[in-house]
Design an enzyme around this catalytic site. Structure first.
Site, short mmCIF file in Angstrom:
data_model
loop_
_atom_site.label_atom_id
_atom_site.label_comp_id
_atom_site.label_asym_id
_atom_site.label_seq_id
_atom_site.Cartn_x
_atom_site.Cartn_y
_atom_site.Cartn_z
N GLU A 16 21.94 -10.38 6.57
CA GLU A 16 22.77 -9.37 7.25
C GLU A 16 22.04 -8.04 7.20
OE1 GLU A 16 27.22 -8.48 6.49
OE2 GLU A 16 26.16 -6.72 5.72
N TYR A 48 29.03 -4.11 12.36
CA TYR A 48 29.63 -3.29 13.41
C TYR A 48 30.54 -2.26 12.76
CZ TYR A 48 32.57 -2.15 17.44
OH TYR A 48 33.25 -1.49 18.43
N ALA A 50 30.74 -0.47 10.40
CA ALA A 50 30.63 -0.13 8.98
C ALA A 50 29.65 1.03 8.84
CB ALA A 50 30.17 -1.33 8.18
N HIS A 76 28.33 -8.56 14.77
CA HIS A 76 29.68 -8.45 14.22
C HIS A 76 30.53 -7.66 15.21
CE1 HIS A 76 28.39 -8.87 9.69
NE2 HIS A 76 27.64 -9.61 10.48
N ARG A 106 38.65 -8.73 11.93
CA ARG A 106 39.72 -7.77 12.22
C ARG A 106 39.25 -6.35 11.93
NH1 ARG A 106 44.40 -6.72 8.21
NH2 ARG A 106 42.61 -5.61 7.36
N ASP A 108 38.79 -3.14 8.86
CA ASP A 108 39.74 -2.44 8.00
C ASP A 108 40.40 -1.31 8.77
OD1 ASP A 108 39.47 -3.90 5.56
OD2 ASP A 108 37.44 -3.08 5.42
N HIS A 150 41.31 -12.46 0.28
CA HIS A 150 41.25 -11.15 0.94
C HIS A 150 42.23 -10.21 0.23
CE1 HIS A 150 42.21 -8.16 4.13
NE2 HIS A 150 40.89 -8.20 4.26
N GLN A 177 32.48 -13.45 1.92
CA GLN A 177 32.37 -12.19 1.19
C GLN A 177 31.43 -12.42 0.01
OE1 GLN A 177 32.20 -9.15 0.89
NE2 GLN A 177 34.33 -8.53 1.24
N GLN A 213 25.65 0.70 -6.88
CA GLN A 213 26.22 -0.31 -5.97
C GLN A 213 27.58 -0.83 -6.45
OE1 GLN A 213 22.43 -2.48 -5.33
NE2 GLN A 213 23.79 -3.88 -4.28
P1 FAD Z 1 41.55 -11.59 9.12
O1 FAD Z 1 40.96 -12.95 9.19
O2 FAD Z 1 42.38 -11.12 10.25
O3 FAD Z 1 42.40 -11.49 7.77
C1 FAD Z 1 42.86 -10.20 7.32
C2 FAD Z 1 44.09 -10.40 6.45
O4 FAD Z 1 45.18 -10.83 7.26
C3 FAD Z 1 43.92 -11.48 5.37
O5 FAD Z 1 44.62 -11.05 4.23
C4 FAD Z 1 44.61 -12.70 5.98
O6 FAD Z 1 45.13 -13.58 4.99
C5 FAD Z 1 45.74 -12.02 6.76
N1 FAD Z 1 46.19 -12.81 7.93
C6 FAD Z 1 45.43 -13.45 8.83
N2 FAD Z 1 46.22 -14.05 9.75
C7 FAD Z 1 47.50 -13.78 9.43
C8 FAD Z 1 48.77 -14.12 9.99
N3 FAD Z 1 48.87 -14.88 11.08
N4 FAD Z 1 49.90 -13.66 9.38
C9 FAD Z 1 49.82 -12.89 8.26
N5 FAD Z 1 48.65 -12.53 7.68
C10 FAD Z 1 47.50 -12.97 8.26
N6 FAD Z 1 33.98 -4.88 8.46
C11 FAD Z 1 33.50 -4.03 9.41
O7 FAD Z 1 34.12 -3.02 9.71
N7 FAD Z 1 32.31 -4.30 10.06
C12 FAD Z 1 31.56 -5.40 9.78
O8 FAD Z 1 30.51 -5.61 10.38
C13 FAD Z 1 32.04 -6.31 8.77
N8 FAD Z 1 31.35 -7.43 8.46
C14 FAD Z 1 31.85 -8.32 7.53
C15 FAD Z 1 31.14 -9.49 7.27
C16 FAD Z 1 31.62 -10.42 6.34
C17 FAD Z 1 30.86 -11.69 6.08
C18 FAD Z 1 32.86 -10.15 5.66
C19 FAD Z 1 33.38 -11.13 4.64
C20 FAD Z 1 33.57 -8.98 5.92
C21 FAD Z 1 33.08 -8.06 6.86
N9 FAD Z 1 33.78 -6.89 7.18
C22 FAD Z 1 33.28 -6.01 8.12
C23 FAD Z 1 35.02 -6.54 6.47
C24 FAD Z 1 36.29 -7.06 7.21
O9 FAD Z 1 36.43 -6.41 8.46
C25 FAD Z 1 37.50 -6.77 6.31
O10 FAD Z 1 37.43 -7.55 5.14
C26 FAD Z 1 38.87 -6.90 6.97
O11 FAD Z 1 39.84 -6.34 6.08
C27 FAD Z 1 39.32 -8.34 7.25
O12 FAD Z 1 38.67 -8.87 8.31
P2 FAD Z 1 38.88 -10.45 8.67
O13 FAD Z 1 38.20 -10.67 9.95
O14 FAD Z 1 38.52 -11.29 7.51
O15 FAD Z 1 40.47 -10.45 8.89
#
Ligand code: FAD
Length: 284
Positions: A16, A48, A50, A76, A106, A108, A150, A177, A213
């Site tokens: 990454e 993206y 971040a 991303h 999704r 943050d 999460h 993660q 870190q």
């Molecule tokens: P989701 O899969 O939508 O999950 C988010 C939360 O919602 C979880 O707690 C899940 O249990 C809950 N949820 C999901 N579906 C439902 C439902 N139907 N009903 C109720 N609750 C639900 N962030 C950035 O800004 N830019 C990046 O480039 C970036 N890269 C990343 C790369 C990796 C490998 C990882 C692990 C994280 C990265 N992140 C990045 C961080 C990420 O955007 C955050 O962790 C964010 O809070 C969650 O994103 P997600 O896509 O996992 O969310």
């Protein structure tokens, strides 16, 4: 396609990178990507949003990876502040650049977003964006997963159920993660398989090479810091070179054990530091 590559590779190796914030740093990224490419990763993903980066930079870097380095790129993409039109525009930009893979996230909640805006967002979860991408684009989709749950999820079980929905909707493989205790990852893999998540899961590895870190990326990730790692920081935190060596060594041991266990892939959070990655890759 990365999905096919993961199916035929015992343990894939991927990286990454992130788009640097300043224009000067941005000019240096290409040399760093060249150095990372020399380590022959199976794919490279680019974050993206971040750190204040803009979507255009993610597309630009991903395009260089895909079209100049000829390595599969994953762009991303977050959707928390997106309308459908924003998503459409972003997808068009990626497709124009010949980028075939996205990590659908999704994201943050931005500090500037009001409660009302957050509650009324167009794409609620990553799975909603995955559904949209499947219906409207030819992009191949990856999703994020959390071996230690999460931070917003009520329980590990509900988080896994939501992950399953994301996979059933169209995420073809997952990137985890960061984590520091391999047993946590093995347990997560087993529990995911038990509920029918069968897509490949790449293990996210972040080498900790400075005490700072722990206060930044690591604490943001919410990952548990094992005693061995906290002792390391206590012993070497004030000695940068020793700390760096110990952190690299920890990552090497973690990766070797994961490979031995037969995980689908190792995804190294490179922090745009090819030299560090080179030292790790030479020994795994
Ligand atoms: P989701 O899969 O939508 O999950 C988010 C939360 O919602 C979880 O707690 C899940 O249990 C809950 N949820 C999901 N579906 C439902 C439902 N139907 N009903 C109720 N609750 C639900 N962030 C950035 O800004 N830019 C990046 O480039 C970036 N890269 C990343 C790369 C990796 C490998 C990882 C692990 C994280 C990265 N992140 C990045 C961080 C990420 O955007 C955050 O962790 C964010 O809070 C969650 O994103 P997600 O896509 O996992 O969310």
């Amino acid at each position: 396609m990365i999905k096919d590559l993961l199916a035929k590779t015992k343990t894939s190796l991927s990286f990454e990178v992130f788009p640097p914030k300043t224009e000067d740093e941005f000019q240096e990224i290409y040399g760093k990507l060249d150095a990372l490419a020399a380590l022959r990763p199976d794919f490279i993903s680019c974050t993206y949003g971040a750190g204040g980066s803009k979507s255009g930079k993610t597309a630009e870097i991903s395009s260089y990876i895909q079209n100049t380095l000829h390595i599969d790129a994953i762009a991303h993409m977050t959707c928390v502040g997106f309308q459908k039109s924003d998503l459409e525009e972003n997808c068009k930009m990626l497709e124009k650049e010949g980028i075939q893979h996205v990590l659908a996230l999704r994201g943050d909640r931005p500090k500037t977003m009001t409660d009302e805006q957050f509650q009324n967002r167009e794409f609620f979860y990553a799975a909603d964006m995955v559904r949209y991408l499947k219906e409207h684009t030819a992009l191949k989709i990856a999703g994020a997963c959390y071996p230690e749950k999460h931070y917003e999820a009520e329980s590990f079980e509900t988080d896994l159920q939501h992950l399953k929905e994301k996979v059933d909707t169209g995420a073809e493989f997952l990137i985890s993660q960061l984590f520091f205790n391999n047993d946590v990852f093995y347990d997560f893999q087993e529990r995911a398989a038990d509920i029918g998540i069968t897509v490949p899961i790449c293990a996210g590895i972040m080498p900790v090479t400075s005490a700072k870190q722990i206060g930044t990326s690591v604490s943001l990730s919410g990952s548990f810091v094992p005693k061995e790692l906290s002792d390391m920081i206590a012993n070497y935190g004030e000695k940068p070179e020793e700390m760096r060596k110990a952190g690299i060594d920890y990552a090497i041991r973690q990766i070797l054990a994961l490979k031995e266990h037969g995980v689908d892939g190792i995804h190294i959070y490179t922090m745009n530091r090819p030299k560090m990655v080179e030292e790790i890759v030479a020994k795994v």
